[in-house]
Design a protein around this motif. Structure first.
Motif, short mmCIF file in Angstrom:
data_model
loop_
_atom_site.label_atom_id
_atom_site.label_comp_id
_atom_site.label_asym_id
_atom_site.label_seq_id
_atom_site.Cartn_x
_atom_site.Cartn_y
_atom_site.Cartn_z
N VAL A 678 0.85 -1.19 0.00
CA VAL A 678 0.00 0.00 0.00
C VAL A 678 0.88 1.23 0.00
CG1 VAL A 678 -1.97 -1.10 1.13
CG2 VAL A 678 -0.14 -0.09 2.51
N THR A 679 0.24 2.39 -0.20
CA THR A 679 0.98 3.63 -0.31
C THR A 679 1.45 4.10 1.06
OG1 THR A 679 -1.06 4.90 -0.17
CG2 THR A 679 -0.30 4.29 -2.36
N ARG A 681 0.98 7.03 2.58
CA ARG A 681 0.02 7.76 3.40
C ARG A 681 -1.02 6.87 4.02
NH1 ARG A 681 -1.25 13.11 -0.37
NH2 ARG A 681 0.72 14.21 0.04
N ARG A 682 -1.39 5.80 3.35
CA ARG A 682 -2.46 4.94 3.85
C ARG A 682 -2.00 4.04 4.97
NH1 ARG A 682 -6.13 3.13 -1.32
NH2 ARG A 682 -6.17 5.15 -2.38
N GLY A 683 -0.76 3.59 4.92
CA GLY A 683 -0.30 2.65 5.93
C GLY A 683 -0.93 1.29 5.73
N ARG A 684 -0.67 0.40 6.67
CA ARG A 684 -1.22 -0.95 6.55
C ARG A 684 -1.48 -1.52 7.93
NH1 ARG A 684 1.98 -5.35 7.76
NH2 ARG A 684 4.20 -4.98 8.06
N ALA A 1090 10.61 -1.49 -7.78
CA ALA A 1090 9.72 -1.29 -6.64
C ALA A 1090 8.36 -0.79 -7.11
CB ALA A 1090 10.35 -0.31 -5.65
N LYS A 1091 7.37 -1.66 -7.06
CA LYS A 1091 6.02 -1.28 -7.46
C LYS A 1091 5.43 -0.24 -6.51
CE LYS A 1091 1.39 -3.18 -8.21
NZ LYS A 1091 0.54 -4.39 -8.19
N VAL A 1092 5.82 -0.30 -5.25
CA VAL A 1092 5.24 0.61 -4.27
C VAL A 1092 5.63 2.06 -4.57
CG1 VAL A 1092 7.15 0.46 -2.62
CG2 VAL A 1092 4.84 0.86 -1.79
N LEU A 1093 6.77 2.29 -5.20
CA LEU A 1093 7.14 3.65 -5.59
C LEU A 1093 6.18 4.20 -6.64
CD1 LEU A 1093 11.05 3.67 -5.90
CD2 LEU A 1093 9.65 5.02 -4.35
N TYR A 1094 5.76 3.35 -7.57
CA TYR A 1094 4.81 3.78 -8.59
C TYR A 1094 3.44 4.04 -7.98
CZ TYR A 1094 8.43 1.96 -11.74
OH TYR A 1094 9.61 1.72 -12.40
N LEU A 1095 3.06 3.22 -6.99
CA LEU A 1095 1.78 3.47 -6.32
C LEU A 1095 1.79 4.79 -5.57
CD1 LEU A 1095 0.93 -0.10 -4.92
CD2 LEU A 1095 0.21 0.95 -7.07
N ASP A 1096 2.91 5.09 -4.91
CA ASP A 1096 3.03 6.39 -4.24
C ASP A 1096 2.92 7.53 -5.25
OD1 ASP A 1096 3.32 5.24 -1.77
OD2 ASP A 1096 5.50 5.25 -1.79
#
Length: 1132
Positions: A678-679, A681-684, A1090-1096
């Motif tokens: 997840v991004t 800001r959202r956290g997990r 890193a896919k999470v960088l693209y989601l951010d």
């Protein structure tokens, strides 16, 4: 007259005979009579009848010789003046009067010489180089000037006279005679009005001053004369100059120096003697110690060029030659100079490494270091070619392979998931051939098997971060089946042949490890030899999987990018298990809506390798559970930990895990689990999976229980119960009572089921976790019964049992936190528990206060046991014993006695070599003792009044030894966050950063500054949200940016996802959209997988959704919701 004021009273006539050498000090050439006669001769001179008087023909030789003599004397006089001008050309004249006086003296002396050596006036006039003064003396006023009747055509051709015909002069002042220089001034045309720049004195921050400060200082000692010990206004310094005459500013009074104003050297010069030869040795260069080290290294590598360690030390020593700025520095000039110095140092390092490789052409370490440096100078294509050449020459070096994988993974221009995954497969396949012995050209390096295991873990985390979670889970399933369920008939074969036999099992559709009804590869082969399986559909109906629910879009009015993020994150959390066709539902491979959820054998086959070590086999199971989100004691290797670090949970503060002494830290905190992408800001959620994922984790536990030893089963049961406790803690944090109740029931049912098994009935570790679960659920009395039953089960083993000591320590901690305070009566429950542990008699539950005699006996027993343990090497058993004794002393004596116990243990045990550099490894006993020490001080400060200095000193001493310990960093940041003086913390963190290559100092320094900035903004902002400039920001934003830049400039920080994500989030929060977009592309250049960088980026820049998704598809990252499907969902 005298030239010097010191000789004003000396008479030239009465001079002493010994003063004859100083005649030049008196101007004896000036005589008053000669001056008067010359003046009268000028006034009464008779003008001649014709302009050119006849020459005397009596003695032409004398006339010629006289003129020659006059010319030679004039030449000598001019040469003397030129020499004096050259000698003193850098010195300015003190005043204009001295110049005029010297010119007048020279003119008069020349005239007097003419009187003493008479010659005809005509000869002087015949000399074309005669001076204008002699012409004026000998000629009539009307004949002084002549008329040139011959026209000069140059005057017609040019506008002005030739500059050589114009008399040169210097304008000394901007005024003229008769003007008031204070009020009036003349601006001359063409004058240079530039003021002469005066060189200012160097300040303390200039380059020369900094070099002087770095120089080796001279020894300064106080005077040893202790006669006067009264208060003084200054500190006397011993005079190091052996010459007493040089100590004073002036020399002794003598006939040469009657006033005592000249020093010794000037007095000797006045006597016509040269100064004494300086016996003082030339000053040593500033950095003599650095030059000595350089000379020593050059000598060592010259004498022994085959010593690789010396070459590498010489390369590392070059970093000491440049001054590294502080990690908090925000000066651009300082950073630019550091970059220039760094570039020069890199060139020096490269030159040293090239010399080393010439002497050691077979050294892999030197070539690897050279390639690492060449990344700053070479192109990517040249680097890749050099890497491939190096891998071809050294295919048996695991360390080289890991560096090559990291290089391939971080090259944006050539990156794609399939290419990098193929490189991982090639690496494991090559190392397996080397390990088996099938590659005869290269022998196996010691530790190859463990290195292959670490490469395998790195590949799985790479696929998880790229979004291909199904392939990563399948890799774990395949390797566990390949390791634990290998048929006996293929064990003697090579790895390549075993993989060929394993492929039919993988493609057969049989349940794999972690799935319902999984029996393993060996059972399938045996059954295949007998004719196949008999399919019986007698599975539990109540546990049959429900139909997969479709993810609906609740609010279609939300922005398009937000909807895409919601659906993508939801599918990431639910679809990480590989899709398999269910024969009971008559499914086939064509029924899968997303073909990427199916994993083929070609994706996992090249990564299979043999594991023969029992320790690595069990670590493989624990790593799989850790990968799924279960808190297990499975740590990542130091070289790969920062590649896995991608989640901000490393900063989370969970009070339910903090107790008086022990702190339960989730291993690999900060490393995201599968399904939690997840991004920022959202956290997990901290722990737990979806419903289908929880069933899969339970099946993995049950499948693992059947393939490990009894002792390993007990450890695995403890991990399972700790996972359930973590989910209870999550419910306690959320304060969801309904969810807490249902989760508590499931956890208690599991704990009782595990304790019913015969192998686990005597496991005190499992009893301890069950009692803790009851305590967290609020069932205090039930938890006490469980603790008492477990202690009674141990019998009279006392301090000899490690698990019993750990259980009693936890029991005493919980009791002390609920009721006991410092100085509480000795009959408290905690003291009773610790006293009973030291007593070898059977345990009796708490009924009343323990007698004082029992307390004294228990203290003696603890001290004796601790002395015996300290004589041995540090082992985990020492931790619980130290904690029990410290807590016992704290409850019976006080905090000082407890701290003394920790200090005694820390001072007695020597730090093992290399332990300080251990990154995120299993806690050593000394680390655990340091954490217990700081936790006890924190608890005591919370319940009473106690200074903060002991806690600060303990944390600083521990962090210098263990800069990778996250728990210690959290405690330090919490402690220093309450202090208004942040400079101490900044200096300490910067010092730890310089002494270690860990990234934790950067991460926690950034977190501290961000918290300080938020606190400051909360003070400045009012209820309306406007900023009131009550307190200045003091450059916190620039300081935070400087910290990010320093961290990302390091070798480990350049590929740390968490550091890039934090930097990007901070820049967006500051409102710098353009800079944030540039930073995103810079981050993708370093971490393209890193896919999470693209989601951010999609969350921060929603208008660039199409561009970012196209980039993800180009790099073959996993996109679970294409934009075309999103448009269809929005239309429906």
């Amino acid at each position: 007259m005298a030239l010097f004021p010191a000789f004003a009273g000396c008479s030239s006539d009465g001079a002493a005979p010994e003063q004859t050498g100083l005649d030049w000090l008196n101007n004896r050439s000036f005589c008053t009579e000669d001056a008067l006669s010359l003046h009268q001769r000028t006034q009464h001179a008779v003008p001649p009848s014709h302009p050119d008087p006849p020459l005397s023909s009596n003695d032409p030789k004398r006339q010629t010789s006289g003129s020659d003599t006059s010319d030679s004397e004039a030449k000598r006089e001019r040469k003397k003046r030129k020499k004096k001008k050259k000698k003193h050309k850098k010195q300015k004249r003190s005043s204009e009067e001295e110049e005029d006086e010297r010119d007048a003296r020279s003119t008069v002396s020349g005239a007097i010489r003419d009187l003493k050596d008479p010659q005809p006036v005509g000869a002087a006039r015949e000399d074309t180089r005669g001076s204008a003064a002699s012409d004026e003396v000998q000629s009539a006023p009307e004949e002084t000037f002549s008329i040139d009747k011959k026209a000069d055509p140059a005057n017609w051709e040019y506008k002005s006279l030739y500059r050589g015909d114009i008399v040169r002069y210097k304008r000394r002042t901007p005024s003229c005679l008769g003007m008031n220089p204070k009020k009036q001034q003349i601006t001359w045309e063409g004058a240079n009005n530039k003021k002469t720049s005066q060189k200012r004195a160097d300040r303390y921050y200039s380059r020369a001053a900094v070099q002087t400060l770095r120089a080796r200082a001279e020894s300064v000692s106080c005077s040893k004369d202790g006669a006067d010990h009264g208060p003084r206004g200054f500190i006397p310094v011993q005079n190091c100059d052996p010459d007493p005459a040089a100590a004073s500013s002036g020399g002794p009074v003598s006939w040469v120096n009657p006033l005592g104003v000249y020093d010794t050297s000037t007095a000797m010069w006045l006597q016509g003697r040269g100064g004494p030869e300086s016996k003082t040795p030339a000053p040593e260069p500033r950095d003599t110690n650095v030059l000595e080290k350089v000379e020593d290294y050059n000598r060592r590598v010259r004498e022994d060029p085959g010593d690789i360690t010396t070459w590498m030390e010489f390369v590392s020593f070059q970093d000491e030659l440049i001054h590294q700025p502080s990690m908090y520095s925000t000066s651009d000039s300082e950073m630019d100079s550091h970059r220039m110095s760094l570039k020069m140092v890199l060139e020096k390092k490269l030159s040293i490494l090239e010399r080393a490789i010439e002497s050691n052409p077979a050294s892999t370490e030197l070539k690897l270091a050279r390639l690492r440096l060449c990344e700053e100078f070479w192109e990517n294509a040249a680097l890749l070619k050099e890497w491939q050449k190096l891998i071809f020459l050294h295919p048996n070096d695991p360390q080289l392979w890991r560096k090559y994988l990291q290089f391939s993974q971080g090259q944006f221009s050539t990156f794609s998931v399939s290419k990098v995954n193929a490189v991982y497969g090639k690496c494991l396949r090559t190392l397996s051939a080397v390990h088996d012995g099938s590659m005869l050209s290269h022998p196996a390096v010691p530790g190859t098997e463990r290195s292959m295991y670490h490469v395998f873990l790195q590949q799985c985390h790479f696929l998880r971060q790229a979004g291909h979670c199904e392939k990563a889970v399948s890799l774990f399933q395949a390797l566990i089946d390949f390791t634990f369920y290998k048929p006996d008939s293929v064990k003697a074969m090579t790895t390549k042949e075993q993989v060929e036999f394993f492929e039919p099992f993988w493609d057969s559709g049989e349940p794999r490890f972690g799935e319902k009804g999984a029996k393993g590869w060996s059972s399938w082969m045996r059954q295949q030899e007998k004719g196949g399986w008999v399919i019986i559909n007698n599975l539990d109906e109540e546990e049959d999987e429900d139909e997969e629910e479709e993810i609906d879009i609740k609010d279609k009015s939300r922005p398009r990018s937000e909807i895409w993020l919601n659906v993508e994150s939801a599918r990431e959390a639910r679809h990480w298990i590989p899709w398999r066709p269910d024969p009971a539902k008559k499914q086939t491979e064509e029924d899968c809506e997303d073909p990427e959820r199916q994993v083929l054998f070609d994706d996992i086959g090249p990564s299979m390798f043999k594991i023969s070590s029992a320790e690595l086999k069990f670590q493989l199971v624990l790593s799989f559970l850790q990968f799924l989100g279960v808190p297990c004691d499975s740590r990542a290797p130091p070289t790969s930990f920062y590649l896995y670090l991608d989640d901000a949970s490393i900063f989370d503060h969970i009070p339910f895990y903090e107790r008086m002494l022990t702190s339960h830290e989730l291993p690999l905190s900060g490393v995201g689990a599968v399904g939690h992408l997840v991004t920022m800001r959202r956290g997990r959620a901290q722990i737990g999976q979806c419903k289908e994922g929880e069933r899969f984790i339970q099946d993995v536990f049950q499948s693992a229980m059947s393939c490990i030893t009894v002792e390993e089963k007990m450890k695995l049961s403890v991990c399972w119960l700790q996972y359930e406790i973590a989910k209870v803690v999550r419910c306690l944090q959320e304060k969801n009572k309904k969810k807490l109740k249902s989760q508590g029931k499931r956890s208690k049912r599991l704990a009782k089921g595990l304790l019913k098994e015969k192998a686990n009935r005597s496991s005190l570790a499992l009893w301890k976790e069950y009692a803790l679960l009851e305590w967290l659920l609020g069932n205090t009395e039930e938890a006490r019964k469980v603790f008492d039953a477990a202690i009674g089960l141990a019998g009279s083993r006392g301090l000899k049992d490690q698990q019993l000591r750990s259980l009693c320590l936890l029991y005493a901690e919980l009791e002390a936190e609920t009721g006991a305070q410092p100085g509480y009566e000795a009959g408290s429950r905690a003291v009773h528990i610790l006293t009973s542990l030291a007593d070898r008699s059977p345990y009796v539950p708490y009924t009343g206060s323990a007698p004082a005699v029992s307390v004294l006996k228990a203290r003696k027993s603890y001290e004796r046991a601790l002395e015996d343990s300290l004589k041995q090497s540090a082992d985990p058993a020492l931790v619980a014993l130290t904690g029990c004794l410290a807590l016992f002393q704290y409850l019976t004596v006080g905090i000082d006695s407890a701290v003394a116990v920790f200090l005694q243990v820390s001072d007695s045990l020597a730090l093992p070599a290399g332990e300080c550099d251990e990154a995120q490894g299993s806690w050593s006993p000394l680390q655990a003792i340091a954490v217990m020490h700081t936790n006890l001080l924190k608890y005591h400060m919370k319940v009473g009044v106690y200074p903060r200095a002991p806690l600060r000193e303990a944390l600083m001493a521990a962090l210098r030894l263990y800069p990778h310990n996250v728990t210690l960093w959290k405690s330090y940041i919490q402690s220093e966050g309450k202090s208004h003086n942040c400079n101490k913390a900044r200096r300490f963190i910067d010092g730890v950063r310089r002494a270690s290559d860990a990234l934790e100092p950067y991460l926690f320094a950034i977190k501290t500054e961000e918290d300080r900035k938020k606190l400051l903004e909360s003070v400045q902002r009012g209820d309306t949200g406007d900023v009131h400039a009550v307190m200045p920001e003091t450059g916190l934003s620039n300081r935070i940016k400087a910290l990010f830049e320093r961290g990302l400039a390091t070798e480990r920080g350049a590929h740390c996802l968490l550091l890039w994500r934090m930097y990007l989030c901070f820049m967006v929060s500051q409102g710098h959209q353009d800079r944030s977009q540039g930073l995103f592309y810079k981050a993708v250049q370093s971490c393209p997988w890193a896919k999470v960088l693209y989601l951010d980026a999609v969350e921060y820049f929603p208008d660039r959704l199409q561009e970012i998704i196209d980039l993800m598809i180009e790099k073959e990252l996993r996109v679970r919701l294409p934009l075309e499907e999103l448009d269809l969902l929005l239309e429906d």
